[in-house]
Design a protein around this motif. Structure first.
Motif, PDB file in Angstrom:
ATOM      1  N   LEU A  74       0.835  -1.197   0.000  1.00 34.25           N
ATOM      2  CA  LEU A  74       0.000   0.000   0.000  1.00 34.25           C
ATOM      3  C   LEU A  74       0.871   1.248   0.000  1.00 34.25           C
ATOM      4  N   PHE A  75       0.663   2.125  -0.974  1.00 32.52           N
ATOM      5  CA  PHE A  75       1.310   3.431  -1.024  1.00 32.52           C
ATOM      6  C   PHE A  75       0.242   4.480  -0.717  1.00 32.52           C
ATOM      7  N   PRO A  76       0.178   4.967   0.529  1.00 32.91           N
ATOM      8  CA  PRO A  76      -0.842   5.966   0.870  1.00 32.91           C
ATOM      9  C   PRO A  76      -0.644   7.265   0.096  1.00 32.91           C
ATOM     10  N   LYS A  77      -1.731   7.963  -0.128  1.00 31.41           N
ATOM     11  CA  LYS A  77      -1.681   9.207  -0.902  1.00 31.41           C
ATOM     12  C   LYS A  77      -0.756  10.248  -0.284  1.00 31.41           C
ATOM     13  N   ASP A  78      -0.676  10.278   1.054  1.00 37.50           N
ATOM     14  CA  ASP A  78       0.130  11.306   1.702  1.00 37.50           C
ATOM     15  C   ASP A  78       1.570  10.858   1.975  1.00 37.50           C
ATOM     16  N   ALA A  79       1.977   9.690   1.472  1.00 38.19           N
ATOM     17  CA  ALA A  79       3.346   9.210   1.684  1.00 38.19           C
ATOM     18  C   ALA A  79       4.331   9.978   0.799  1.00 38.19           C
ATOM     19  N   ILE A  80       5.563  10.128   1.288  1.00 34.08           N
ATOM     20  CA  ILE A  80       6.636  10.754   0.512  1.00 34.08           C
ATOM     21  C   ILE A  80       7.422   9.636  -0.153  1.00 34.08           C
ATOM     22  N   ILE A  81       7.384   9.585  -1.469  1.00 41.48           N
ATOM     23  CA  ILE A  81       8.021   8.500  -2.217  1.00 41.48           C
ATOM     24  C   ILE A  81       9.355   8.980  -2.771  1.00 41.48           C
ATOM     25  N   ILE A  82      10.408   8.240  -2.476  1.00 42.32           N
ATOM     26  CA  ILE A  82      11.756   8.613  -2.908  1.00 42.32           C
ATOM     27  C   ILE A  82      12.242   7.654  -3.986  1.00 42.32           C
ATOM     28  N   PRO A  83      12.279   8.087  -5.261  1.00 40.49           N
ATOM     29  CA  PRO A  83      12.880   7.255  -6.309  1.00 40.49           C
ATOM     30  C   PRO A  83      14.401   7.349  -6.169  1.00 40.49           C
ATOM     31  N   ASN A  84      14.978   6.449  -5.405  1.00 40.11           N
ATOM     32  CA  ASN A  84      16.328   6.588  -4.885  1.00 40.11           C
ATOM     33  C   ASN A  84      17.413   6.422  -5.954  1.00 40.11           C
ATOM     34  N   ALA A  85      17.795   7.531  -6.569  1.00 38.35           N
ATOM     35  CA  ALA A  85      18.833   7.506  -7.606  1.00 38.35           C
ATOM     36  C   ALA A  85      20.151   6.980  -7.057  1.00 38.35           C
ATOM     37  N   ASP A  86      20.453   7.275  -5.802  1.00 38.62           N
ATOM     38  CA  ASP A  86      21.705   6.812  -5.200  1.00 38.62           C
ATOM     39  C   ASP A  86      21.801   5.291  -5.232  1.00 38.62           C
ATOM     40  N   ALA A  87      20.686   4.615  -4.975  1.00 39.85           N
ATOM     41  CA  ALA A  87      20.695   3.150  -4.981  1.00 39.85           C
ATOM     42  C   ALA A  87      21.048   2.604  -6.354  1.00 39.85           C
ATOM     43  N   VAL A  88      20.674   3.333  -7.412  1.00 38.02           N
ATOM     44  CA  VAL A  88      20.955   2.894  -8.779  1.00 38.02           C
ATOM     45  C   VAL A  88      22.389   3.251  -9.169  1.00 38.02           C
ATOM     46  N   LEU A  89      22.811   4.468  -8.891  1.00 38.53           N
ATOM     47  CA  LEU A  89      24.123   4.949  -9.335  1.00 38.53           C
ATOM     48  C   LEU A  89      25.273   4.329  -8.556  1.00 38.53           C
ATOM     49  N   THR A  90      24.984   3.720  -7.401  1.00 37.11           N
ATOM     50  CA  THR A  90      26.038   3.084  -6.611  1.00 37.11           C
ATOM     51  C   THR A  90      25.876   1.568  -6.544  1.00 37.11           C
ATOM     52  N   ASP A  91      25.006   1.018  -7.365  1.00 41.77           N
ATOM     53  CA  ASP A  91      24.714  -0.423  -7.317  1.00 41.77           C
ATOM     54  C   ASP A  91      25.854  -1.208  -7.967  1.00 41.77           C
ATOM     55  N   SER A  92      26.532  -2.022  -7.171  1.00 44.47           N
ATOM     56  CA  SER A  92      27.678  -2.793  -7.686  1.00 44.47           C
ATOM     57  C   SER A  92      27.245  -3.855  -8.698  1.00 44.47           C
ATOM     58  N   LYS A  93      25.983  -4.246  -8.675  1.00 45.59           N
ATOM     59  CA  LYS A  93      25.503  -5.211  -9.667  1.00 45.59           C
ATOM     60  C   LYS A  93      25.410  -4.574 -11.051  1.00 45.59           C
ATOM     61  N   ILE A  94      25.217  -3.253 -11.074  1.00 48.49           N
ATOM     62  CA  ILE A  94      25.134  -2.528 -12.347  1.00 48.49           C
ATOM     63  C   ILE A  94      26.507  -2.046 -12.780  1.00 48.49           C
ATOM     64  N   TRP A  95      27.279  -1.501 -11.836  1.00 48.59           N
ATOM     65  CA  TRP A  95      28.526  -0.811 -12.175  1.00 48.59           C
ATOM     66  C   TRP A  95      29.787  -1.568 -11.761  1.00 48.59           C
ATOM     67  N   ARG A  96      29.639  -2.759 -11.268  1.00 51.94           N
ATOM     68  CA  ARG A  96      30.766  -3.575 -10.801  1.00 51.94           C
ATOM     69  C   ARG A  96      31.547  -2.871  -9.703  1.00 51.94           C
ATOM     70  N   ASP A  97      32.643  -2.194 -10.027  1.00 51.86           N
ATOM     71  CA  ASP A  97      33.422  -1.478  -9.005  1.00 51.86           C
ATOM     72  C   ASP A  97      32.839  -0.076  -8.809  1.00 51.86           C
TER      73      ASP A  97
END
Length: 516
Positions: free
Chosen positions: A407-430
């Motif tokens: 459930l994503f309530p209407k008043d929730a603050i949703i963070i599309p976390n770019a940091d999780a993507v740009l620092t993901d070792s599965k994507i960028w290796r080192d």
């Protein structure tokens, strides 16, 4: 069993609290019953709404999950810890506000792109509501946002987005920028304010139709107040969770400072310019954002149709364009120079590529970009590694929404976390290593990665992405062509540890720019 005991047992059975049912059946006296009532009340206050994404178990009234975060204030670090424990979709309460983190590229894309009509709202947050009043381009919502963004995109394209006319404006500013650096004659200096002036002047030429001299007192006051405004918001970030603290005497959390800086910028810089444009408006000579906006307001006014194009919206739009357009790009330039200081071999490789393709007789241009893949790879790696916007701007859903079974309530603050993507070792290796070569393929061409989302993605993708990319390419190539950047002390390099605020900026540092 007494009536109270029976009622309590029914309540525990309703909520399927099995361990309390077992204990209660063996402890049916009134005293124990009252204890269980108290326990149930505490549990009720601490519970999360059913179906919300996983997160810390015991949520306290008022404080939320803040005690379980152990005093950590960096949202990136908090999100990394939550992802490690709870997965790609998780949640945490800061005070009474529910934050939901989207921690993988696949989840972010599904929400922001495939379900963009639901996930493109902005949440209500104390500082953004105060500064923008939910007007302008960045933090507005609904029809207001659609109308402002549509106008901004059409107008900025008209004034040169993606065309040589904009490149000419950037080149004009770079010439001034380079001359100021040359006057330092290789002495050490602080590039922070200089980079702000250069980038801000490009925005000024588009909004006001003119640039400012670097020693112009009005221009410098504007930059001072803008920087002060952002620092005050960072210092008073606790108000985003506990807004009532603004009434604490002494302006401890910089609430009044923000109001004062905001009023100064509007009353002394933005509004006088708008009034001047209104006074001298000529529909046959529309050559900047303000005059174009006035023309559109007059056109809409004649139709009698309802519209969100008005002077208040224009003030907020100008603030959005200046602050967002200046802070992010100028900070990226500072990170680039800082990485050059730490990796002189990378700077030397950029210089050689520029010399081979452009030489020294002319300024680099956007036509050179396909022939300068290593320089482009360096800029991409700076955007990835420095991650200026950190976790990205907050989103909200237009209505209570089920997503991936949560459930994503209407008043929730949703963070599309770019940091999780740009620092993901599965994507960028080192991922922790600064290595531009990751963006170069076996044929020496630049690799375009879908996961490269420093400007966000979906309907709320950064309005100025194309401008920022053009500015970064032209500034970086020209700076490397004209100067070799060296540290003041080779044995004591400036730190790569950034400062977390509205953006992720490097600690202010001194640099030497030796003319080539």
């Amino acid at each position: 069993m007494t009536g109270i005991s029976t009622m309590l047992l029914d309540i525990f059975q309703y909520f399927n609290i099995e361990y309390m049912i077992v204990l209660f059946k063996d402890n049916v006296d009134v005293t124990t019953g009252l204890v269980f009532v108290a326990c149930l009340g505490i549990w009720w206050l601490m519970r999360k709404p059913r179906g919300t994404p996983p997160g810390p178990i015991f949520t306290l009234p008022i404080l939320g999950d803040m005690l379980s975060l152990k005093g950590e204030s960096d949202l990136r670090v908090i999100a990394r810890q939550l992802r490690k424990e709870y997965g790609d979709i998780c949640s945490v309460y800061f005070g009474s506000k529910l934050f939901i983190f989207l921690n993988s590229y696949e989840v972010i894309k599904e929400a922001m792109v495939k379900n963009g009509d639901i996930f493109s709202n902005r949440p209500s947050l104390f500082w953004t509501d105060l500064v923008t009043q939910r007007k302008g381009i960045v933090m507005s919502d609904g029809q207001s946002w659609k109308e402002q963004r549509k106008f901004a995109l059409e107008t900025l394209r008209e004034f040169g987005f993606g065309r040589t006319i904009l490149e000419d404006k950037i080149h004009e500013e770079i010439e001034h920028f380079v001359e100021v650096i040359r006057q330092e004659n290789g002495r050490h200096f602080d590039m922070c304010r200089l980079s702000q002036k250069g980038v801000s002047n490009i925005i000024s030429s588009m909004i006001y139709g003119k640039r400012f001299e670097y020693d112009d007192p009005v221009f410098n006051v504007f930059l001072d107040k803008s920087e002060s405004l952002l620092l005050a918001i960072t210092h008073g970030s606790v108000l985003s969770v506990f807004p009532f603290l603004r009434f604490v005497p002494g302006d401890l959390f910089k609430y009044q400072s923000v109001l004062n800086d905001l009023d100064f910028i509007k009353d002394n810089i933005i509004l006088p310019s708008i009034k001047d444009h209104l006074k001298n408006f000529d529909e046959n000579h529309v050559d900047d954002y303000i005059s174009s906006y006035i023309r559109e307001m007059k056109k809409v006014s004649k139709t009698g149709q309802p519209s969100y194009l008005n002077e208040d919206q224009l003030v907020s739009a100008i603030l959005d364009l200046f602050i967002a357009g200046t802070e992010t790009t100028s900070t990226t330039i500072l990170w680039t120079i800082l990485y050059f200081l730490h990796h002189p071999n990378i700077q030397a490789k950029c210089y050689k590529e520029i010399q081979d393709v452009v030489g020294s007789g002319r300024l680099p241009s956007m036509k050179d970009k396909p022939s300068l893949p290593y320089v482009e790879a360096v800029i991409l790696e700076v955007l990835r590694k420095a991650n200026i916007i950190m976790t990205g701007l907050p989103h909200a859903v237009s209505e209570d929404t089920m997503f991936h079974g949560y459930l994503f309530p209407k008043d929730a603050i949703i963070i599309p976390n770019a940091d999780a993507v740009l620092t993901d070792s599965k994507i960028w290796r080192d991922a922790d290593v600064f290595r531009p070569e990751r963006f170069i393929d076996s044929n020496g061409q630049v690799i375009k990665r879908d996961e490269m989302i420093p400007f966000s993605t979906g309907r709320r993708v950064c309005l100025g992405e194309s401008l920022a990319k053009m500015e970064l390419f032209l500034f970086v190539t020209t700076l490397v062509q004209r100067f070799e950047f060296k540290p003041v002390d080779v044995d004591n390099l400036p730190t790569l540890q950034g400062v977390v605020g509205i953006t992720h900026a490097p600690v202010k540092y001194q640099v030497r720019a030796v003319p080539r």
